[in-house]
Design a protein around this motif. Structure first.
Motif, PDB file in Angstrom:
ATOM      1  N   ARG A  50       0.834  -1.218   0.000  1.00  0.00           N
ATOM      2  CA  ARG A  50       0.000   0.000   0.000  1.00  0.00           C
ATOM      3  C   ARG A  50       0.862   1.259   0.000  1.00  0.00           C
ATOM      4  O   ARG A  50       0.464   2.287  -0.538  1.00  0.00           O
ATOM      5  N   ALA A  51       2.034   1.155   0.620  1.00  0.00           N
ATOM      6  CA  ALA A  51       2.949   2.308   0.632  1.00  0.00           C
ATOM      7  C   ALA A  51       3.660   2.458  -0.715  1.00  0.00           C
ATOM      8  O   ALA A  51       4.468   3.360  -0.892  1.00  0.00           O
ATOM      9  N   GLY A  52       3.374   1.534  -1.635  1.00  0.00           N
ATOM     10  CA  GLY A  52       3.910   1.659  -2.991  1.00  0.00           C
ATOM     11  C   GLY A  52       5.192   0.877  -3.248  1.00  0.00           C
ATOM     12  O   GLY A  52       5.833   1.064  -4.276  1.00  0.00           O
ATOM     13  N   HIS A  53       5.554  -0.010  -2.297  1.00  0.00           N
ATOM     14  CA  HIS A  53       6.799  -0.750  -2.466  1.00  0.00           C
ATOM     15  C   HIS A  53       6.546  -2.233  -2.711  1.00  0.00           C
ATOM     16  O   HIS A  53       5.731  -2.846  -2.012  1.00  0.00           O
ATOM     17  N   PRO A  54       7.270  -2.814  -3.656  1.00  0.00           N
ATOM     18  CA  PRO A  54       7.118  -4.247  -3.915  1.00  0.00           C
ATOM     19  C   PRO A  54       7.523  -5.097  -2.706  1.00  0.00           C
ATOM     20  O   PRO A  54       8.259  -4.629  -1.827  1.00  0.00           O
ATOM     21  N   VAL A  55       7.048  -6.328  -2.708  1.00  0.00           N
ATOM     22  CA  VAL A  55       7.336  -7.276  -1.626  1.00  0.00           C
ATOM     23  C   VAL A  55       7.714  -8.620  -2.256  1.00  0.00           C
ATOM     24  O   VAL A  55       7.056  -9.066  -3.199  1.00  0.00           O
ATOM     25  N   VAL A  56       8.765  -9.236  -1.728  1.00  0.00           N
ATOM     26  CA  VAL A  56       9.088 -10.621  -2.099  1.00  0.00           C
ATOM     27  C   VAL A  56       8.554 -11.516  -0.997  1.00  0.00           C
ATOM     28  O   VAL A  56       8.809 -11.268   0.192  1.00  0.00           O
ATOM     29  N   PHE A  57       7.788 -12.529  -1.379  1.00  0.00           N
ATOM     30  CA  PHE A  57       7.119 -13.383  -0.395  1.00  0.00           C
ATOM     31  C   PHE A  57       7.391 -14.835  -0.769  1.00  0.00           C
ATOM     32  O   PHE A  57       6.909 -15.312  -1.792  1.00  0.00           O
ATOM     33  N   ILE A  58       8.177 -15.507   0.052  1.00  0.00           N
ATOM     34  CA  ILE A  58       8.418 -16.939  -0.166  1.00  0.00           C
ATOM     35  C   ILE A  58       7.493 -17.691   0.783  1.00  0.00           C
ATOM     36  O   ILE A  58       7.578 -17.521   1.998  1.00  0.00           O
ATOM     37  N   ASP A  59       6.581 -18.452   0.218  1.00  0.00           N
ATOM     38  CA  ASP A  59       5.586 -19.153   1.041  1.00  0.00           C
ATOM     39  C   ASP A  59       5.759 -20.649   0.857  1.00  0.00           C
ATOM     40  O   ASP A  59       5.456 -21.197  -0.198  1.00  0.00           O
ATOM     41  N   SER A  60       6.238 -21.288   1.896  1.00  0.00           N
ATOM     42  CA  SER A  60       6.550 -22.725   1.777  1.00  0.00           C
ATOM     43  C   SER A  60       5.348 -23.595   2.101  1.00  0.00           C
ATOM     44  O   SER A  60       5.429 -24.813   2.066  1.00  0.00           O
TER      45      SER A  60
END
Ligand SMILES: Nc1ncnc2c1ncn2[C@@H]1O[C@H](COP(=O)(O)OP(=O)(O)OP(=O)(O)O)[C@@H](O)[C@H]1O
Ligand SMILES: [Mg+2]
Length: 225
Positions: A50-60
């Motif tokens: 929401r703040a405009g920054h990408p996120v990397v999400f590793i979901d095992s």
């Protein structure tokens, strides 16, 4: 001076952490099943997006789009565009994906890197009797390198085991994982149905033992005023 905190998406958790997730370090949330680890990860991811920054999400454990939708609400489609999701199928694959994330981090410049859970697939390898500990440490050091090089905040979640001699739950991954994590929050289910507690068990600049109680609700968590 440049700010070195990123909001966790929840004001009570930010307060507990002395202002938010510290960039360039690893924060760890650990707790028993359904204690709220994934929920807190999603809340942090949504806040960063929401703040405009990408996120990397590793979901095992298999990312729940349904849960993401509940927390992101009307913004789901727009926010999901900048969510770079990896879903490893085994512990080796997790290591490969951590390495592959480098390309995304370089080009997309996320501010938050999440691995939920860091130890689910590790636990499977442990049960197979493999020397998984070293591999876990390598993976976490790799992520810590990203945190420092790219000025990221990192959240890892960790599963627990019961130490029967002390009748207490501890995070998996041993002291290596404890040392690597500069902030550690324990999540637990309280005897009152639906109630949970987050307790700070390790921090570089905050007193340990602080806590807040919360409930898990449709759009995230609800804390008492
Ligand atoms: N929409 C919702 N409203 C209320 N509670 C919910 C909702 N969605 C999930 N929950 C509750 O959240 C809990 C699961 O939380 P979460 O997935 O964050 O736990 P976890 O610590 O990641 O668990 P695990 O170790 O199994 O991955 C369950 O008790 C579930 O009933
Ligand atoms: Mg989970």
């Amino acid at each position: 001076m440049k700010t070195d905190r990123l909001s966790s998406g929840n004001s009570a958790l930010d307060r507990l952490l002395g202002g938010g997730l510290e960039t360039r370090t690893v924060s760890q949330f650990y707790g028993s099943p359904a204690s709220g680890k994934s929920t807190l990860c999603m809340i942090a991811a949504v806040a960063c997006l929401r703040a405009g920054h990408p996120v990397v999400f590793i979901d095992s454990e298999g990312f729940s789009i349904e849960r993401f939708r509940q927390i992101a609400g009307e913004d789901t489609e727009r926010l999901a565009d900048k969510l770079f999701l990896f879903e490893p199928i085994d512990f080796d694959h997790q290591g490969t994906m951590i390495a592959e994330a480098d390309k995304i981090i370089k080009t997309q410049k996320p501010q938050l890197f999440i691995i939920d859970s860091a130890t689910a697939l590790y636990r499977t390898d442990l049960e197979k009797g493999r020397d998984a500990m070293q591999q876990l440490t390598r993976q976490m050091i790799h992520i810590l390198g990203y945190a420092k090089r790219y000025e990221l905040a990192v959240i890892i979640t960790n599963q627990v085991y019961m130490d029967t001699t002390r009748n207490t739950f501890y995070g998996l991954g041993g002291t290596a994982l404890e040392h690597l994590s500069k902030a550690i929050v324990r999540l637990e289910r309280l005897p009152t149905p639906g109630q949970r507690r987050a307790t700070l068990v390790k921090h570089r600049s905050q007193p340990e033992g602080g806590s807040f109680d919360f409930e898990i609700v449709q759009d995230g968590i609800k804390t008492k005023a």
